[in-house]
Motif scaffolding. Structure first.
Motif, PDB file in Angstrom:
ATOM      1  N   ARG A 205      63.005 -29.208  -2.504  1.00  0.00           N
ATOM      2  CA  ARG A 205      63.573 -30.481  -2.785  1.00  0.00           C
ATOM      3  C   ARG A 205      64.762 -30.372  -2.157  1.00  0.00           C
ATOM      4  N   ALA A 206      65.677 -30.089  -3.530  1.00  0.00           N
ATOM      5  CA  ALA A 206      66.902 -30.449  -3.211  1.00  0.00           C
ATOM      6  C   ALA A 206      67.547 -30.234  -1.961  1.00  0.00           C
ATOM      7  N   GLN A 207      67.300 -29.707  -0.790  1.00  0.00           N
ATOM      8  CA  GLN A 207      67.241 -29.510   0.471  1.00  0.00           C
ATOM      9  C   GLN A 207      67.177 -30.718   0.965  1.00  0.00           C
ATOM     10  N   VAL A 208      65.960 -31.215   1.111  1.00  0.00           N
ATOM     11  CA  VAL A 208      66.049 -32.286   1.582  1.00  0.00           C
ATOM     12  C   VAL A 208      66.089 -33.482   1.040  1.00  0.00           C
ATOM     13  N   ILE A 209      65.987 -33.495   0.472  1.00  0.00           N
ATOM     14  CA  ILE A 209      67.060 -34.367  -0.037  1.00  0.00           C
ATOM     15  C   ILE A 209      68.574 -34.823   0.610  1.00  0.00           C
ATOM     16  N   ALA A 210      69.155 -34.002   0.585  1.00  0.00           N
ATOM     17  CA  ALA A 210      70.468 -33.766   0.867  1.00  0.00           C
ATOM     18  C   ALA A 210      70.426 -33.695   2.485  1.00  0.00           C
ATOM     19  N   ASP A 211      69.891 -32.971   2.935  1.00  0.00           N
ATOM     20  CA  ASP A 211      69.772 -33.365   4.503  1.00  0.00           C
ATOM     21  C   ASP A 211      68.180 -32.696   5.167  1.00  0.00           C
ATOM     22  N   PRO A 212      67.723 -34.320   5.207  1.00  0.00           N
ATOM     23  CA  PRO A 212      66.415 -34.296   5.847  1.00  0.00           C
ATOM     24  C   PRO A 212      66.361 -34.391   7.743  1.00  0.00           C
ATOM     25  N   LEU A 213      67.146 -34.146   8.217  1.00  0.00           N
ATOM     26  CA  LEU A 213      67.357 -33.742   9.134  1.00  0.00           C
ATOM     27  C   LEU A 213      66.809 -32.351   9.505  1.00  0.00           C
ATOM     28  N   ALA A 214      67.550 -31.447   8.706  1.00  0.00           N
ATOM     29  CA  ALA A 214      67.533 -30.019   8.649  1.00  0.00           C
ATOM     30  C   ALA A 214      65.450 -29.613   8.886  1.00  0.00           C
ATOM     31  N   PHE A 215      65.281 -30.519   7.985  1.00  0.00           N
ATOM     32  CA  PHE A 215      63.614 -30.655   8.422  1.00  0.00           C
ATOM     33  C   PHE A 215      62.600 -31.728   9.220  1.00  0.00           C
ATOM     34  N   TRP A 216      63.328 -31.951  10.275  1.00  0.00           N
ATOM     35  CA  TRP A 216      62.608 -32.875  11.573  1.00  0.00           C
ATOM     36  C   TRP A 216      62.474 -31.534  12.723  1.00  0.00           C
ATOM     37  N   VAL A 217      61.490 -31.546  13.140  1.00  0.00           N
ATOM     38  CA  VAL A 217      61.186 -31.014  14.243  1.00  0.00           C
ATOM     39  C   VAL A 217      60.478 -32.139  15.212  1.00  0.00           C
ATOM     40  N   SER A 218      61.095 -32.715  16.354  1.00  0.00           N
ATOM     41  CA  SER A 218      61.441 -32.522  17.336  1.00  0.00           C
ATOM     42  C   SER A 218      60.167 -32.500  18.334  1.00  0.00           C
ATOM     43  N   SER A 219      59.218 -33.798  19.177  1.00  0.00           N
ATOM     44  CA  SER A 219      58.274 -33.265  20.211  1.00  0.00           C
ATOM     45  C   SER A 219      58.836 -33.022  21.215  1.00  0.00           C
ATOM     46  N   GLY A 220      60.164 -32.940  21.918  1.00  0.00           N
ATOM     47  CA  GLY A 220      60.171 -33.132  22.965  1.00  0.00           C
ATOM     48  C   GLY A 220      61.124 -33.856  23.529  1.00  0.00           C
ATOM     49  N   ALA A 221      61.395 -32.777  25.304  1.00  0.00           N
ATOM     50  CA  ALA A 221      62.161 -34.803  25.430  1.00  0.00           C
ATOM     51  C   ALA A 221      61.283 -35.342  26.275  1.00  0.00           C
ATOM     52  N   GLY A 222      60.156 -34.653  26.360  1.00  0.00           N
ATOM     53  CA  GLY A 222      58.808 -36.241  26.486  1.00  0.00           C
ATOM     54  C   GLY A 222      58.476 -37.151  25.657  1.00  0.00           C
ATOM     55  N   SER A 223      58.916 -37.326  24.435  1.00  0.00           N
ATOM     56  CA  SER A 223      58.489 -38.066  23.934  1.00  0.00           C
ATOM     57  C   SER A 223      59.578 -39.124  23.591  1.00  0.00           C
ATOM     58  N   THR A 224      59.156 -40.324  23.872  1.00  0.00           N
ATOM     59  CA  THR A 224      59.836 -41.538  24.027  1.00  0.00           C
ATOM     60  C   THR A 224      60.255 -42.507  22.563  1.00  0.00           C
ATOM     61  N   ALA A 225      59.073 -42.580  21.225  1.00  0.00           N
ATOM     62  CA  ALA A 225      59.402 -42.832  20.544  1.00  0.00           C
ATOM     63  C   ALA A 225      59.710 -43.071  19.728  1.00  0.00           C
ATOM     64  N   PRO A 226      60.639 -43.769  18.914  1.00  0.00           N
ATOM     65  CA  PRO A 226      61.606 -43.516  18.035  1.00  0.00           C
ATOM     66  C   PRO A 226      61.759 -42.234  17.190  1.00  0.00           C
ATOM     67  N   GLY A 227      62.313 -41.872  16.599  1.00  0.00           N
ATOM     68  CA  GLY A 227      62.450 -40.742  15.980  1.00  0.00           C
ATOM     69  C   GLY A 227      60.990 -39.522  16.362  1.00  0.00           C
ATOM     70  N   GLY A 228      60.392 -39.294  17.283  1.00  0.00           N
ATOM     71  CA  GLY A 228      59.426 -38.542  17.700  1.00  0.00           C
ATOM     72  C   GLY A 228      59.615 -37.403  17.453  1.00  0.00           C
ATOM     73  N   GLY A 229      58.786 -36.731  16.652  1.00  0.00           N
ATOM     74  CA  GLY A 229      58.407 -35.471  16.387  1.00  0.00           C
ATOM     75  C   GLY A 229      57.680 -35.994  14.811  1.00  0.00           C
ATOM     76  N   ARG A 230      57.813 -34.317  13.893  1.00  0.00           N
ATOM     77  CA  ARG A 230      57.078 -34.368  12.292  1.00  0.00           C
ATOM     78  C   ARG A 230      57.951 -34.114  11.957  1.00  0.00           C
ATOM     79  N   PRO A 231      57.486 -34.203  10.157  1.00  0.00           N
ATOM     80  CA  PRO A 231      58.825 -33.640   9.257  1.00  0.00           C
ATOM     81  C   PRO A 231      57.945 -31.941   9.069  1.00  0.00           C
ATOM     82  N   ASP A 232      59.676 -30.969   9.224  1.00  0.00           N
ATOM     83  CA  ASP A 232      58.641 -29.786   9.360  1.00  0.00           C
ATOM     84  C   ASP A 232      58.330 -28.664   7.840  1.00  0.00           C
TER      85      ASP A 232
END
Length: 430
Positions: A205-232
């Motif tokens: 929880r502490a790590q998610v609050i301080a560094d949320p982007l470390a828990f983000w899995v990008s959809s890849g280069a083909g995604s054009t939607a803002p924030g394309g991806g999902r939480p890890d």
């Protein structure tokens, strides 16, 4: 961003014809609509919940780095928008001079609308003046990158902390229940696991609050939607599975507590039946040795001391409410007690086998005797002699089973020869 593509025009084409009034008005309208779209997108970005959270959070890691870049991009975005505003204002002022613009007005307006230079502050790029097309391109790129960071961080914060908190609450309930049945750290492996999961959820929880982007899995280069991806959610899912395993184990221990007395009574009954069967087998063995000669009779072991000791230990665990120790012991005892009863039954069957053989021979002899009598041959000297011999051998002690069996077979053979089938007529009837 919700903005149109680059404004159509003839930037860098000084020889392009001057727009007439209608063309200029249409171009100015498109520029105004584009301006409003850009302004709306920037205001929405400024008011985005994710941006406000990032702005007030104590960040670390990759999120701290990318948010620093994004903050600088936001400042550049507004600076570029100011330059865009200045161009639009200038164009509108030229158009507002006269209802019917002069040739000079149209020439000036054409230059602005076809990509005239916009003043840009030094911090917003290279400084100086850039064309409208390039300005809109910069706006669009910076907006997309900024929105991507903000949406991704907001998605992680919206998904993981709430789920972690719900799992932590479930963990607290499970730990309380586990403690009530003796599943505690240092006393039971599941108790140690509960502590590890508690620590892991707190760190996560502490790590998610301080560094949320470390828990983000990008959809890849083909995604054009803002924030394309999902939480890890890998670490969260692992903790949830581990807690579910412990919950099932604690539930099993609870079942033991509720059902312990009945299971102990059944265990005592099974072991008692096994002991009685072994006692019967020992007594039967003595009888067989006394009544049957020339027969291999297996030895009979005594009751299992280990099982009785473990049964006493199980009763003590129940008395002390040590359910976590009682649970695996009962499971083991139930299986081994059934095996012990089966062993006792097999032992009884093995030692009484000669008596069963003798009983079968006696039954067979009596059956043939009754058949001989029905045919009126009970006084036949040979049959009487062979019957008496077989009977004496079967009813004497000790009985020689092999010799007795041979005597029974001889009586059967003689009886079969003496009993002649009645003749039948041509129709198969007597």
């Amino acid at each position: 961003m919700g903005v149109p593509g680059p404004f159509p025009g003839s930037a860098g084409r000084p020889d392009a014809p001057v727009l007439d009034r209608e063309e200029a008005d249409r171009a100015l309208a498109r520029l105004g609509a584009e301006y409003e779209a850009i302004e709306g997108s920037l205001l929405a970005l400024q008011d985005h919940a994710g941006r406000r959270l990032l702005e007030g959070a104590e960040l670390s890691g990759v999120t701290k780095e990318r948010w620093g870049e994004t903050e600088r991009s936001l400042a550049v975005l507004w600076s570029l928008f100011d330059a865009y505003t200045e161009v639009l204002t200038a164009a509108r002022e030229v158009r507002a001079r006269r209802r019917w613009p002069s040739a000079e007005d149209l020439a000036e307006l054409s230059e602005v609308l076809r990509g005239g230079a916009a003043p840009v502050a030094a911090g917003a790029g290279d400084g100086g003046r850039i064309g409208l097309e390039e300005l809109v391109g910069r706006l669009t790129g910076l907006y997309a990158r900024s929105l991507d960071v903000i949406v991704a961080a907001d998605a992680v914060w919206s998904a993981l902390p709430a789920r972690i908190d719900l799992l932590a609450e479930e963990l607290r309930r499970t730990r309380s229940l586990a403690h009530s049945v003796g599943v505690r750290p240092g006393e039971h492996p599941a108790g140690d696991d509960l502590e590890r999961i508690t620590d892991e959820l707190a760190r996560l929880r502490a790590q998610v609050i301080a560094d949320p982007l470390a828990f983000w899995v990008s959809s890849g280069a083909g995604s054009t939607a803002p924030g394309g991806g999902r939480p890890d959610t890998v670490r969260y899912d692992r903790a949830a599975r581990a807690l579910e395993d412990i919950r099932r184990e604690v539930a099993a221990v609870l079942d033991v507590r509720q059902d312990a007395e009945r299971r102990l009574m059944l265990l005592r009954d099974v072991l008692s039946r096994a002991d009685r069967t072994l006692t019967e087998a020992r007594q039967a063995r003595g009888e067989v040795l006394a009544k049957i000669a020339a027969s291999e009779v297996p030895a009979v072991s005594g009751p299992s001391t280990v099982l009785h000791e473990q049964l006493a230990a199980a009763a003590e665990y129940r008395r002390r409410a040590q359910w976590h120790r009682l649970s695996p012991l009962l499971d083991s005892l139930e299986e081994r007690a059934e095996d012990e009863l089966q062993r006792a039954r097999e032992s009884l069957t093995a030692v009484t086998a000669p008596l069963a053989v003798r009983a079968e021979l006696r039954g067979r002899l009596d059956a043939y005797r009754a058949r001989v009598t029905r045919h009126g041959l009970s006084a036949d000297p040979l049959l009487v002699e062979r019957y008496d011999l077989a009977r004496r051998m079967l009813w004497s002690a000790p009985c020689d089973l092999r010799a007795a069996e041979q005597a029974v077979w001889r009586y059967q053979d003689a009886a079969a020869e003496a009993i002649v089938p009645e003749p039948r007529d041509g129709r198969g009837e007597p």
